[in-house]
Enzyme design. Structure first.
Site, PDB file in Angstrom:
ATOM      1  N   ARG A 241      30.928  48.472  48.578  1.00 60.83           N
ATOM      2  CA  ARG A 241      31.183  47.121  49.063  1.00 60.83           C
ATOM      3  C   ARG A 241      31.308  46.197  47.857  1.00 60.83           C
ATOM      4  NH1 ARG A 241      32.803  48.925  52.847  1.00 60.83           N
ATOM      5  NH2 ARG A 241      32.251  48.703  55.039  1.00 60.83           N
ATOM      6  N   GLU A 269      40.868  38.100  44.237  1.00 57.06           N
ATOM      7  CA  GLU A 269      41.795  37.493  43.293  1.00 57.06           C
ATOM      8  C   GLU A 269      41.216  37.387  41.884  1.00 57.06           C
ATOM      9  OE1 GLU A 269      44.733  33.571  42.950  1.00 57.06           O
ATOM     10  OE2 GLU A 269      43.109  33.623  44.427  1.00 57.06           O
ATOM     11  N   HIS A 282      41.680  49.545  48.458  1.00 52.65           N
ATOM     12  CA  HIS A 282      40.828  50.118  49.512  1.00 52.65           C
ATOM     13  C   HIS A 282      41.368  51.471  49.992  1.00 52.65           C
ATOM     14  CE1 HIS A 282      38.020  49.075  53.129  1.00 52.65           C
ATOM     15  NE2 HIS A 282      37.525  50.015  52.336  1.00 52.65           N
TER      16      HIS A 282
END
Length: 402
Positions: A241, A269, A282
């Protein structure tokens, strides 16, 4: 309060709303008692989803279960679902091999800077490209991972696999997990050294990979304090995460030369186009095999719950399994307060109904009960259900007929 008579013998069909692209083979695991309504279901019995963000959603009254085809449930407002008596499931371990391979590939790529080398090679032109390559390749001379130390934080389904395979690749492996299950512990190589303090990982590792859920305790696991304990040139891998790493502290650690590379599957970003930072979109669990495994497990888990009331792989309710042999089963989600089991038993005895079996387990502020009744009189069962529905401490009641 909602009473759902799951009379499978009477061709009861459960409505399922799907989000994202769920593998059709996995959906077939649901069987004949389920109707896949896609996004057309207004008041479905269950959701199956992958990354769909449900925060801010108003759950329909009939919704009983949410199955996440994946391990993480940060896209689901679990507390809100629990308060409405909605069981949230995930699929732990279904994509573990895919993430393991992504992490090991990233370690190898970073050790030799293959990504940077490839980007540089593709800027070359002219008839003398081979000569330019030979002249410039020394800038990308890397290191081997054999003999280097890998620290694995979290030895669950993913972390244990990484630890074992990294050891086979010749790395020295340290593992930290104060909550590792006995089952997982048996599957971890004896060559993986378990440490009792996470600081031992920070101080000794050349590479550190983290595989823990995001909680208030694990947020910012990588921060100034932990970076200060690390030796210079460490590589951090985060396929768990994004919020496990404090970005401001990370940038300072990179500037100081403590962190040589940060590789993550969670792009924001502020991480993009920065030296020593590699961002993947991801992709950790995004393999054909992993998506199929997750869909199959989600389908099987959801079917088991809807048809039998049994709970496995839930993030908000305990595992509750009990063989159904009685004519009726009542499932109850209730607030976890004293004497609830006694109240349930008393309500049954007042109607002269025998209890064939009962199991009650709690998790946090709520508990789950499977109540099997040695009773074939549907009217008596309906009266019992009405009594349960009138109890302010019981959130949801379901009836399942064998």
């Amino acid at each position: 309060m909602e009473n759902n008579h799951s009379l499978l013998g009477n061709n009861m069909v459960f409505s399922v709303r799907t989000f994202n692209n769920i593998n059709q083979i996995g959906l077939k695991e649901l069987g004949n008692h389920f109707q896949i309504d896609g996004d057309k279901a207004d008041n479905p019995d269950a959701y199956i989803l992958r990354s769909q963000n449900l925060h801010g959603e108003v759950f329909p009254e009939n919704l009983k279960a949410i199955a996440r085809a994946g391990a993480g449930t940060n896209n689901i407002p679990v507390d809100a679902a629990t308060a409405q008596g909605i069981v949230v499931f995930n699929t732990p371990g279904a994509n573990a091999n895919a993430v393991k391979e992504a992490v090991l590939a990233s370690i190898l790529l970073s050790a030799r800077d293959y990504i940077g080398a490839t980007a540089w090679a593709n800027t070359l032109s002219g008839d003398d490209v081979p000569k330019q390559i030979e002249a410039g390749k020394k800038a990308f001379a890397g290191t081997e991972i054999t003999g280097k130390t890998l620290g694995v934080i979290g030895l669950g389904a993913i972390g244990a696999r990484i630890a074992n395979d990294a050891r086979r690749l010749g790395m020295n492996v340290l593992g930290y997990d104060p909550y590792v299950s006995i089952e997982t512990a048996w599957n971890i190589s004896s060559h993986v050294k378990r440490v009792g303090d996470i600081k031992d990982i920070f101080a000794a590792a050349d590479y550190i990979t983290i595989h823990v859920p995001l909680t208030p305790d694990t947020k910012d696991t990588f921060n100034k304090e932990s970076f200060d304990l690390m030796q210079k040139g460490v590589t951090i891998l985060n396929f768990a995460r994004g919020e496990l790493v404090n970005h401001a502290d990370l940038f300072e650690a990179i500037e100081a030369g403590v962190v040589r590379n940060y590789i993550t599957d969670f792009g924001t970003e502020d991480l993009l186009n920065k030296p020593h930072i590699t961002v993947f979109p991801h992709l950790g669990g995004s393999t054909e095999e992993a998506e199929l495994n997750c869909a199959i497990m989600a389908g099987q888990t959801l079917r088991r719950f809807m048809e039998t009331g049994e709970i496995v792989n839930s993030v908000n309710f305990p595992t509750v399994v009990q063989n159904l042999s009685a004519p009726y089963r009542i499932t109850l989600i209730n607030k976890n307060i004293p004497n609830m089991v006694a109240k349930i038993s008393t309500a049954v005895s007042h109607l002269n109904i025998n209890i064939d079996n009962i199991i009650n387990k709690s998790k946090g502020d709520y508990a789950y009960t499977l109540l099997d009744l040695d009773e074939s009189d549907a009217e008596k069962v309906a009266n019992l259900v009405a009594n349960f529905e009138a109890d302010e401490n019981i959130v949801r009641v379901r009836v399942i007929k064998k």
